[in-house]
Write a protein that holds these residues in place. Sequence first.
Motif, PDB file in Angstrom:
ATOM      1  N   LEU A 136      32.552  48.019  38.108  1.00 41.13           N
ATOM      2  CA  LEU A 136      33.043  47.583  36.797  1.00 41.13           C
ATOM      3  C   LEU A 136      31.907  47.249  35.840  1.00 41.13           C
ATOM      4  O   LEU A 136      32.135  47.191  34.628  1.00 41.13           O
ATOM      5  N   ALA A 137      30.717  47.024  36.358  1.00 47.57           N
ATOM      6  CA  ALA A 137      29.573  46.786  35.482  1.00 47.57           C
ATOM      7  C   ALA A 137      29.011  48.088  34.931  1.00 47.57           C
ATOM      8  O   ALA A 137      28.193  48.072  34.005  1.00 47.57           O
ATOM      9  N   ASP A 138      29.454  49.206  35.498  1.00 46.06           N
ATOM     10  CA  ASP A 138      28.974  50.522  35.068  1.00 46.06           C
ATOM     11  C   ASP A 138      30.155  51.391  34.654  1.00 46.06           C
ATOM     12  O   ASP A 138      30.395  52.467  35.204  1.00 46.06           O
ATOM     13  N   ASN A 139      30.956  50.900  33.715  1.00 43.68           N
ATOM     14  CA  ASN A 139      32.035  51.671  33.098  1.00 43.68           C
ATOM     15  C   ASN A 139      33.137  52.095  34.075  1.00 43.68           C
ATOM     16  O   ASN A 139      33.810  53.096  33.872  1.00 43.68           O
ATOM     17  N   GLY A 140      33.339  51.305  35.143  1.00 45.99           N
ATOM     18  CA  GLY A 140      34.381  51.630  36.112  1.00 45.99           C
ATOM     19  C   GLY A 140      34.072  52.864  36.927  1.00 45.99           C
ATOM     20  O   GLY A 140      34.984  53.491  37.481  1.00 45.99           O
ATOM     21  N   LYS A 141      32.825  53.206  37.074  1.00 45.47           N
ATOM     22  CA  LYS A 141      32.398  54.425  37.766  1.00 45.47           C
ATOM     23  C   LYS A 141      32.764  54.381  39.242  1.00 45.47           C
ATOM     24  O   LYS A 141      32.675  53.343  39.897  1.00 45.47           O
ATOM     25  N   VAL A 142      33.189  55.536  39.796  1.00 44.77           N
ATOM     26  CA  VAL A 142      33.515  55.641  41.217  1.00 44.77           C
ATOM     27  C   VAL A 142      32.211  55.718  42.012  1.00 44.77           C
ATOM     28  O   VAL A 142      31.365  56.574  41.753  1.00 44.77           O
ATOM     29  N   ILE A 143      32.039  54.814  42.982  1.00 47.84           N
ATOM     30  CA  ILE A 143      30.824  54.838  43.804  1.00 47.84           C
ATOM     31  C   ILE A 143      31.137  55.126  45.265  1.00 47.84           C
ATOM     32  O   ILE A 143      30.219  55.326  46.066  1.00 47.84           O
ATOM     33  N   PHE A 144      32.444  55.138  45.616  1.00 49.74           N
ATOM     34  CA  PHE A 144      32.813  55.434  47.005  1.00 49.74           C
ATOM     35  C   PHE A 144      34.299  55.774  47.051  1.00 49.74           C
ATOM     36  O   PHE A 144      35.090  55.257  46.262  1.00 49.74           O
ATOM     37  N   GLY A 145      34.673  56.628  48.014  1.00 46.43           N
ATOM     38  CA  GLY A 145      36.077  56.902  48.259  1.00 46.43           C
ATOM     39  C   GLY A 145      36.584  58.177  47.610  1.00 46.43           C
ATOM     40  O   GLY A 145      35.830  58.907  46.962  1.00 46.43           O
ATOM     41  N   PRO A 146      37.875  58.447  47.789  1.00 50.37           N
ATOM     42  CA  PRO A 146      38.456  59.727  47.341  1.00 50.37           C
ATOM     43  C   PRO A 146      38.746  59.825  45.847  1.00 50.37           C
ATOM     44  O   PRO A 146      39.048  60.915  45.358  1.00 50.37           O
ATOM     45  N   ALA A 147      38.710  58.715  45.110  1.00 55.65           N
ATOM     46  CA  ALA A 147      38.984  58.797  43.667  1.00 55.65           C
ATOM     47  C   ALA A 147      37.904  59.637  42.985  1.00 55.65           C
ATOM     48  O   ALA A 147      36.728  59.605  43.374  1.00 55.65           O
ATOM     49  N   HIS A 148      38.298  60.362  41.949  1.00 57.04           N
ATOM     50  CA  HIS A 148      37.355  61.231  41.234  1.00 57.04           C
ATOM     51  C   HIS A 148      37.094  60.793  39.805  1.00 57.04           C
ATOM     52  O   HIS A 148      36.161  61.285  39.177  1.00 57.04           O
ATOM     53  N   ARG A 149      37.922  59.873  39.277  1.00 55.63           N
ATOM     54  CA  ARG A 149      37.760  59.456  37.882  1.00 55.63           C
ATOM     55  C   ARG A 149      37.476  57.965  37.790  1.00 55.63           C
ATOM     56  O   ARG A 149      37.985  57.183  38.590  1.00 55.63           O
ATOM     57  N   PRO A 150      36.685  57.539  36.815  1.00 58.19           N
ATOM     58  CA  PRO A 150      36.470  56.100  36.609  1.00 58.19           C
ATOM     59  C   PRO A 150      37.771  55.416  36.227  1.00 58.19           C
ATOM     60  O   PRO A 150      38.716  56.036  35.748  1.00 58.19           O
TER      61      PRO A 150
END
Length: 311
Positions: free
Chosen positions: A250-264
């Motif tokens: 959440l400190a980096d625009n909701g960016k995905v850093i792990f797991g199957p999700a592909h969008r922030p």
Amino acid sequence: MFGIAAVLALGFAVAYFTIDFDETFLGWSAQNFALGATFGGSLLLIGIGIIQWAKKIMQDHEMVELRHPAKSSDDDRTAVLADLNAGIKESQIGRRPLIRNSLLGAVGMLAIPGVVLLRDLGPLPHGQAHTVWKKGMRVVNDISGLPIRPADLEVGQLVNAEPAVFFPAEGEDEAEIHGHELLAAKSKAAVIVVRMRPDDITPDAEKANWGIDGILCYSKICTHVGCPISLWEQQTHHLLCPCHQSTFDLADNGKVIFGPAHRPLPQLPLGLDSEGYIIAMSDFLDIVAPSYPELARDQKKLDEENNRGGA
């Protein structure tokens, strides 16, 4: 029986469209009761009718068949066809047009409930880019309905929130949407509000003014399959989805850093009203929904709308 089964199948469709979703019958859902009774009754009568036909009209005699190799010989195939034709003749299907046609009609009418139930598979997620959030709408606690000021949040804190439209103040009109439509709108508009140290946040250029002194707001809907998320690691600023462990920074625009999700995670731009309460500055500019094949097309369309609005 076949005729009544056909009527019950038609009654299924009538009940689906005429009985209100919120009506009850003996403490149960009236619509579910009617749908189960009509569809189940139709299947039951068709089954009973076929059994009665076989027992009371068709001839009853035993058949003995010797063991044979897995591959049938030409003589066996001929014999099977002869038995099949004999069965058709014994069933008198050609001489019993009322029974035959009513059976075909009842089975055909069973397609109606199937087609009607396809309506419950929609609406499809694409084309539903917008939520009830709009400029000036207050962000309120999702339990108490109280509006939130920046002073109410401490660094590291997470609050589950909703738009104020779902919590009309005393003297105000109630929300225009009710029942399952209200629940769907509330689930789609659900957000989390977090507070971090401003120095820990690295926003994109276009999102530089979307927060308030380290306070940011994100959708609560995971972009993988739509699970609600609020597992917050305040030290790392990570938000974890309990369903499949997708992790967002959440400190980096909701960016995905792990797991199957592909969008922030979609972020909601924030501001303050004249009384110092946190408000939304617009609806989400990204689609709030789980991922699906049509998402890229609809996200492009939404971006074009937002660009026209900004121009």
